[in-house]
Every structure is written in C-alpha cells, then in structure tokens.
Design an enzyme around this catalytic site. Structure first.
Site, short mmCIF file in Angstrom:
data_model
loop_
_atom_site.label_atom_id
_atom_site.label_comp_id
_atom_site.label_asym_id
_atom_site.label_seq_id
_atom_site.Cartn_x
_atom_site.Cartn_y
_atom_site.Cartn_z
N PHE A 5 1.03 -1.25 0.05
CA PHE A 5 -0.05 0.06 0.07
C PHE A 5 0.90 1.35 0.07
O PHE A 5 1.62 1.53 0.93
CB PHE A 5 -0.99 0.02 1.22
CG PHE A 5 -1.88 1.26 1.33
CD1 PHE A 5 -2.94 1.26 0.43
CD2 PHE A 5 -1.32 2.47 1.84
CE1 PHE A 5 -3.61 2.35 0.22
CE2 PHE A 5 -2.19 3.52 1.80
CZ PHE A 5 -3.33 3.51 1.15
N LYS A 27 2.82 10.38 8.43
CA LYS A 27 1.82 9.94 9.40
C LYS A 27 2.60 10.26 10.77
O LYS A 27 1.89 11.31 11.25
CB LYS A 27 1.70 8.26 9.52
CG LYS A 27 0.84 7.74 8.46
CD LYS A 27 0.08 6.39 8.67
CE LYS A 27 -1.01 6.04 7.64
NZ LYS A 27 -0.66 5.43 6.44
N ASP A 65 9.18 2.84 1.83
CA ASP A 65 8.14 3.70 2.28
C ASP A 65 7.99 3.18 3.85
O ASP A 65 7.56 2.38 4.37
CB ASP A 65 6.87 2.85 1.63
CG ASP A 65 5.45 3.72 1.99
OD1 ASP A 65 5.74 4.36 3.22
OD2 ASP A 65 4.73 3.70 1.41
C1 LIG Z 1 -1.02 5.59 5.24
C2 LIG Z 1 -0.01 5.16 4.11
C3 LIG Z 1 0.53 5.92 3.23
C4 LIG Z 1 -0.42 7.07 2.60
O1 LIG Z 1 -0.34 8.20 3.26
P1 LIG Z 1 -1.35 9.20 3.23
O2 LIG Z 1 -0.99 10.48 4.38
O3 LIG Z 1 -2.69 8.85 3.58
O4 LIG Z 1 -1.49 9.90 1.75
C5 LIG Z 1 1.35 5.42 2.14
N1 LIG Z 1 2.27 4.31 2.33
C6 LIG Z 1 1.89 3.74 3.59
C7 LIG Z 1 2.69 2.45 3.87
C8 LIG Z 1 0.91 3.98 4.56
O5 LIG Z 1 0.79 3.18 5.58
#
Ligand SMILES: *Cc1c(COP(=O)(O)O)cnc(C)c1O
Length: 406
Positions: free
Chosen positions: A146, A260, A231
C-alpha cells in the site's frame, strides 16, 4: 438579510447529508483527547490504539506539542517555499541526523512523499539512460503493498479494491513476492530504475520485510544501478522502536518516504534522498505550495523533541517485550479465534481466523479503538508514549472480547 439558522443538526446527520461516502464509519463522534485517551460526544472514554492510523505519535494534545504549535501559530504559519523558514531548515537537519547524509523535501502526506520518490526514480532513470527521457522508468514493488491513493501511489498498490474504477494506472510498475528475492531479481530489466517497498507492510496486515530480504534488495540495487526506496510512512518515526524500521536490517536506502507520525497529528510528509542522488532535483522540477510550513515543521520538531527527551525509542523497545508476550498468549489461549500475533514495537497485527470487524466493534464497546488491516488483522497502534498500564489494559480488553466470543 436572513436570520441565521437555528436548526441544530447532529454530526451523524451532517455526515449522512454532506460528507462524501468514501468511508464506512462506526457510529462514533470523537470530540476530545488527552494522551492515549479519546472521548466521544456522549462522554464515553476510549483507549485509542488507532492513534489516527499511526499519526498521533505522542498521543492526543501532548502539552509540549500543543505549546509548540500555539507558539508557532502566533509567530508565523505559512510563507510558501519561495522563501526559507527556520523551522524547515532545522527539521531537515534533524531528519538527516536520523537517515544519514542527504537532503529532505517536505510535503503534506504519505502519498505525496511517495509521489516524490516515484519522481526521483524517474529522474534516476533518465540519468541511467544517458539523458533519454521516458525510457528507463520501471519500478518494482511488492504484492499486497500500500503506497497511497494518488495515481503514482495507487499504481504501486496492486490491490483490486484500490485500483478498481480508476484505470489505466501509471505505466511501469511490476510486483514481486515479499521476502522472495528471486521474484524481484526476475523482474529487473534494462528499463528498471528502482525498487520500492514498505519496510513493514501496514495496510495489508503487518507483514515485515525480513532483514535478509532487505539486504538482498540492497545488493540487487547496487548491482543493477537501481534506487532502493523505502516507504516508512507507517512504520517509521519511532513506531517500531527504531526511528526508521529498516535500521533493524542495517541497510542504507537511497530514498525514504515518511509522513503519518512525523507531525504528531499535524499533516506533514517528507522524502529523504541520499546525498549521491539529491542533485537529481533542481529548481523547477518538483514543488508544493504547502509543504514544510513553519507551523507543520514546528509540530514535527515538537514530536522529535519529545521522542528524544523522553527516550521513547528505548521505551517502545523495552515495553513492547512484555506487551507482545501477553498478546502472543492470546493466540495460545484462543486458537479458535487467533491465528498469530506479529509486528515490531508498537506496530502490531493480531491475525484472526475470521472477519475482524465484529471483534473491532466489540473492542470499541469495551473501550478500545483499534483499526483493521488486510488479511483478517486487528491492528494495534498505541502512541509511542503509552504507559505499561495502558498496554496491559489493551490486552485485558482484547482478552475479555475473545472470552465473550468463545
Ligand atoms: C498511510 C500510508 C500511505 C499514504 O499516506 P497518506 O498520508 O494517507 O497519503 C502510504 N504508504 C503507507 C505505507 C501508508 O501506511
């Protein structure tokens, strides 16, 4: 002039009438928070192990964070990136301190951080192809990943429920099997620019890259002149007890996406780029109006201050040992409901034998908020400053719910 409306409408009614229906929500309106606790509009208290999806790193309304944001809001909020501001410079310095020699780009969300990574990969590809644009552009990601909801992020997210209705995706993404190095090696060709993975897959159910796999990806990238892009949007900024979760594997990535927890509730995202690739960006080829405002950076600096001052990384590592043990005991005591418990630090997934949503509703009724994740998982994301008592309380509530379910 017409008189102001005196009709009072409930939040539930306002949502029903006016908010886009892109979320299925439980019947809960949250109005106040302190530390790991939140209260709904009926005055009920909850232990919040959702933390706004790994965002509220210091819990709710931490006094140091509140004071920093209030002070900065009264001083200077936004000036755009046409000018410098002290907070952005200082935050970049602090992030480089954690990630290593390199440079930082600030944005507002995880998806935006990942977009910047994808654009970095494209720039690297152009250089790799001797300056030819549009040839070396491929990025290898992982199945079940994701990476966000923008077109780049979505294209890197091979999930039907996320891509359905929005095709065609951005070209050039292919997907290997997580922790199967050969499956990644098999996808590399002359047009490949980067490998891009979550160090720990969050949304799909807390699935970590093994340290050997990460080190193998590093070697593949070195061998084929690919960028290793990680990520860390969910698993970074202390959540696992290291500032970045890849530190457990001892690798050095070429770029990191984070967001986050970084702002502790204030929207901020960032891309760190290793120094040898930092010059791929130059004036004019990327930007953002809002990224890195004094206010957002002050919020993030307050998060880093408290993580460092209160030694939260060490606390997450030590306090997670008994907490994980108590959670794993649930898998022993309730084999009919719990398949396994996995994760690192305060990023934990309890994989159930069936649909997690009834369990999540029952947890909420007993005062614990926790989100689901893919693969029948209940996710637990306590704030980094959760107390041992709060951690123990979460196990008690889960145990009560599983007992009632038996
Ligand atoms: C939440 C998340 C995203 C997206 O972040 P947003 O602030 O919602 O755009 C991307 N990668 C990972 C691993 C995430 O948990």
């Amino acid at each position: 002039m017409t008189a102001p409306s005196i009709v009072r409408t409930s939040t539930a009614e306002l949502y029903d009438a006016h908010v886009l229906k892109n979320y299925g929500r439980p019947p809960l309106t949250l109005v106040r928070g302190r530390g790991a606790q939140v209260w709904d509009d009926a005055g009920n208290a909850y232990l919040d192990f959702t933390s706004g999806i790994a965002v509220s790193a210091l819990g709710h309304c931490h006094p140091h964070w509140v004071a920093a944001v209030q002070r900065q809001a009264a001083e200077l909020i936004h000036v755009s990136n046409l000018f410098r501001n002290p907070q952005q410079g200082e935050l970049a310095r602090r992030i480089v301190g954690y990630a290593g020699p390199g440079r930082v780009f600030f944005c507002n969300s995880g998806a935006e951080a990942n977009e910047a990574l994808i654009k970095l990969a494209r720039l690297h590809g152009v250089q790799k192809a001797g300056g030819v644009d549009g040839r070396c552009y491929k990025i290898i990601c992982a199945k079940n990943a994701f990476h966000g909801r923008t077109f780049g992020g979505m294209s890197a997210t091979p999930q039907e429920k996320i891509q359905k209705g929005f095709r065609p995706m951005v070209a050039g993404f292919s997907f290997g099997e997580l922790n199967n190095l050969q499956s990644f090696a098999d996808l590399i060709d002359a047009d490949t620019a980067a490998i891009f993975v979550e160090t720990i897959q969050g949304e799909s159910g807390i699935n970590p890259c093994t340290p050997e796999f990460l080190r193998g990806l590093r070697q593949l990238c070195d061998k084929h002149n690919l960028l290793l892009m990680l990520d860390e949007v969910q698993c970074g900024v202390g959540r696992t007890g290291k500032f970045y979760s890849y530190e457990y594997a001892g690798v050095i990535p070429d770029a990191i996406g984070m967001a986050k927890g970084l702002g502790g509730g204030f929207p901020i995202g960032a891309m760190w780029v290793r120094d040898r690739y930092a010059e791929l960006f130059h004036p004019g080829n990327h930007g953002t109006t809002f990224g890195g405002t004094p206010l957002a950076c002050a919020a993030a600096l307050a998060v880093l201050d408290v993580i460092e001052r209160d030694q939260l990384l060490e606390k997450v590592r030590t306090q997670s040992v008994p907490w994980h043990a108590a959670l794993r005991q649930l898998a022993v005591d309730f084999p009919q409901h719990v398949v396994t418990v996995r994760g690192l630090g305060y990023l934990v997934g309890i994989q159930l034998t069936g649909d997690p949503m009834p369990v999540i509703a029952a947890l909420r009724e007993r005062g614990l908020l926790a989100p689901s994740a893919g693969g029948n998982v209940v996710r637990l994301l306590p704030p980094l400053n959760a107390t041992p008592e709060e951690l123990a309380k979460s196990v008690e509530i889960i145990r009560a719910v599983l007992t009632a379910k038996a």
